[in-house]
Scaffold this motif. Structure first.
Motif, PDB file in Angstrom:
ATOM      1  N   GLU A  69       0.845  -1.206   0.000  1.00 46.34           N
ATOM      2  CA  GLU A  69       0.000   0.000   0.000  1.00 46.34           C
ATOM      3  C   GLU A  69       0.877   1.251   0.000  1.00 46.34           C
ATOM      4  OE1 GLU A  69      -3.248   0.160  -0.364  1.00 46.34           O
ATOM      5  OE2 GLU A  69      -3.348  -2.037  -0.444  1.00 46.34           O
ATOM      6  N   PRO A  70       0.384   2.337  -0.604  1.00 47.23           N
ATOM      7  CA  PRO A  70       1.195   3.561  -0.686  1.00 47.23           C
ATOM      8  C   PRO A  70       1.342   4.295   0.646  1.00 47.23           C
ATOM      9  CG  PRO A  70      -0.920   3.863  -1.800  1.00 47.23           C
ATOM     10  CD  PRO A  70      -0.847   2.420  -1.414  1.00 47.23           C
ATOM     11  N   ALA A  71       0.377   4.156   1.532  1.00 43.76           N
ATOM     12  CA  ALA A  71       0.409   4.831   2.838  1.00 43.76           C
ATOM     13  C   ALA A  71      -0.737   4.279   3.664  1.00 43.76           C
ATOM     14  CB  ALA A  71       0.239   6.338   2.666  1.00 43.76           C
ATOM     15  N   SER A  79       6.728   2.022   2.898  1.00 43.34           N
ATOM     16  CA  SER A  79       6.116   2.044   1.557  1.00 43.34           C
ATOM     17  C   SER A  79       7.159   2.148   0.443  1.00 43.34           C
ATOM     18  CB  SER A  79       5.147   3.223   1.440  1.00 43.34           C
ATOM     19  OG  SER A  79       5.890   4.426   1.298  1.00 43.34           O
ATOM     20  N   ILE A  80       6.706   1.888  -0.754  1.00 45.68           N
ATOM     21  CA  ILE A  80       7.579   1.971  -1.927  1.00 45.68           C
ATOM     22  C   ILE A  80       8.024   3.414  -2.158  1.00 45.68           C
ATOM     23  CG2 ILE A  80       7.566   1.718  -4.455  1.00 45.68           C
ATOM     24  CD1 ILE A  80       5.573  -0.758  -3.644  1.00 45.68           C
ATOM     25  N   GLY A  81       7.092   4.374  -1.956  1.00 42.57           N
ATOM     26  CA  GLY A  81       7.440   5.784  -2.143  1.00 42.57           C
ATOM     27  C   GLY A  81       8.580   6.201  -1.211  1.00 42.57           C
ATOM     28  N   MET A  82       8.556   5.698   0.007  1.00 36.86           N
ATOM     29  CA  MET A  82       9.625   6.031   0.976  1.00 36.86           C
ATOM     30  C   MET A  82      10.966   5.492   0.495  1.00 36.86           C
ATOM     31  SD  MET A  82       7.655   4.973   4.456  1.00 36.86           S
ATOM     32  CE  MET A  82       6.028   5.618   4.823  1.00 36.86           C
ATOM     33  N   ALA A  84      11.761   4.757  -2.660  1.00 37.04           N
ATOM     34  CA  ALA A  84      12.162   5.469  -3.882  1.00 37.04           C
ATOM     35  C   ALA A  84      12.804   6.803  -3.515  1.00 37.04           C
ATOM     36  CB  ALA A  84      10.959   5.682  -4.785  1.00 37.04           C
ATOM     37  N   ASP A  85      12.229   7.456  -2.523  1.00 39.39           N
ATOM     38  CA  ASP A  85      12.699   8.781  -2.110  1.00 39.39           C
ATOM     39  C   ASP A  85      14.143   8.771  -1.604  1.00 39.39           C
ATOM     40  OD1 ASP A  85      11.810  11.564  -1.685  1.00 39.39           O
ATOM     41  OD2 ASP A  85      12.403  11.116   0.383  1.00 39.39           O
ATOM     42  N   GLN A  89      16.593   1.214  -5.533  1.00 40.25           N
ATOM     43  CA  GLN A  89      16.210   0.802  -6.884  1.00 40.25           C
ATOM     44  C   GLN A  89      15.619  -0.603  -6.954  1.00 40.25           C
ATOM     45  OE1 GLN A  89      20.129   2.612  -8.260  1.00 40.25           O
ATOM     46  NE2 GLN A  89      19.069   2.222 -10.179  1.00 40.25           N
ATOM     47  N   ASP A 118       4.939  -0.897 -10.215  1.00 34.88           N
ATOM     48  CA  ASP A 118       4.170   0.334 -10.471  1.00 34.88           C
ATOM     49  C   ASP A 118       4.887   1.557  -9.911  1.00 34.88           C
ATOM     50  OD1 ASP A 118       2.259  -1.176 -11.720  1.00 34.88           O
ATOM     51  OD2 ASP A 118       0.815  -1.123 -10.058  1.00 34.88           O
ATOM     52  N   GLY A 119       5.667   1.338  -8.860  1.00 36.44           N
ATOM     53  CA  GLY A 119       6.393   2.446  -8.234  1.00 36.44           C
ATOM     54  C   GLY A 119       7.724   2.730  -8.911  1.00 36.44           C
TER      55      GLY A 119
END
Ligand code: PGA
Length: 254
Positions: A69-71, A79-82, A84-85, A89, A118-119
């Motif tokens: 889940e994104p958040a 999360s993946i966004g964290m 990636a930030d 990779q 997807d991320g």
């Protein structure tokens, strides 16, 4: 044709301070190592630190796990966004320790794998049979089912970015490496299943071997047709031994 990929899975080892000490030594040792992708998956608290310490070396960061889940209200998850930030990779998904110790199912694993894709990150999907399954002659059946389940929701368009790690559970952390021939047999089987699913793209997909890889066993394993690198646990904790595995080509006679 396929660029080898050697990844370190540190599991629950090394504090950020220990990670920095590793990075300092490792950066010197791998200077000039070419033609191979190098990836390190430290525990979460050391990811940023490692990324900074190895900036400019070409070494890539991986996470050992992630939540799909994104958040949201998922205490203890990342999360993946964290990831990636902070420059991550790759993400390891479906490791046998997560499947076995934390009850992860193929359904959960395929959700993670798709979310990673997807991320914009790349999954390293682990599959492997237990000793009991091998002795019962069920290796191929088990691997086929894991591939089927874990790839159920994967993105066909990103098939070539996928990395598979074949890790026989009986070889992980036990000092018992699969023989190169035995590993090759399963790797070829995996590539065959990938080809059934994705046709020509299967030729591009890198398949790592994992399970007690050591500097001594790496060259013969990596020389196999369908073995495109390694996922290394114990032997990746020491900069010199991990580097010796990365530089296996220096010892492979072609
Ligand atoms: P090992 O671990 O090299 O210590 O056997 C490999 C892994 O679990 O990824």
């Amino acid at each position: 044709m396929r660029r080898p990929i050697i990844a370190a899975n540190w599991k629950m080892h090394k504090t950020p301070a220990e990670t920095l000490a590793f990075a300092k030594e490792f950066a010197e040792l791998i200077r000039g190592a070419e033609g191979v992708d190098i990836v390190i998956a430290p525990p979460y608290p050391a990811l940023s630190e490692l990324g900074r310490a190895l900036a400019g070396t070409g070494v890539m960061l991986a996470a050992q796990n992630v939540h799909p889940e994104p958040a949201g209200a998922f205490t203890g998850e990342v999360s993946i966004g964290m990831l990636a930030d902070i420059g991550c990779q790759y993400v390891i998904v479906g490791h046998s320790e997560r499947r076995g110790l934390f009850g992860e199912t193929d359904e959960f694993i395929t959700a993670k794998l798709r979310a990673v894709q997807d991320g914009g990150l790349r999954p390293i999907l682990c599959v492997g049979e237990s000793l009991g399954e091998r002795e019962a002659g069920r290796t191929f059946e088990v691997i086929a089912a894991q591939l089927e389940g874990s790839l159920a929701r994967s993105d066909t368009a990103r098939a070539e970015e996928l990395v598979i790690a074949y890790e026989p559970v009986w070889a992980i952390g036990t000092g018992k490496t699969a023989t190169p021939e035995l590993a090759q047999e399963v790797h070829a089987f995996i590539r065959g299943r990938l080809a059934e699913r994705w046709g020509g793209a299967a030729v591009q997909i890198r398949i790592q071997y994992g399970g007690s890889v050591k500097p001594e066993s790496a060259p013969a394993l990596m020389a196999q047709t369908d073995i495109d690198g390694g996922l290394v646990g114990g032997a990746s904790l020491d900069p010199a031994s991990f580097c010796a595995i990365i530089r296996y080509e220096d010892r492979v006679e072609k």
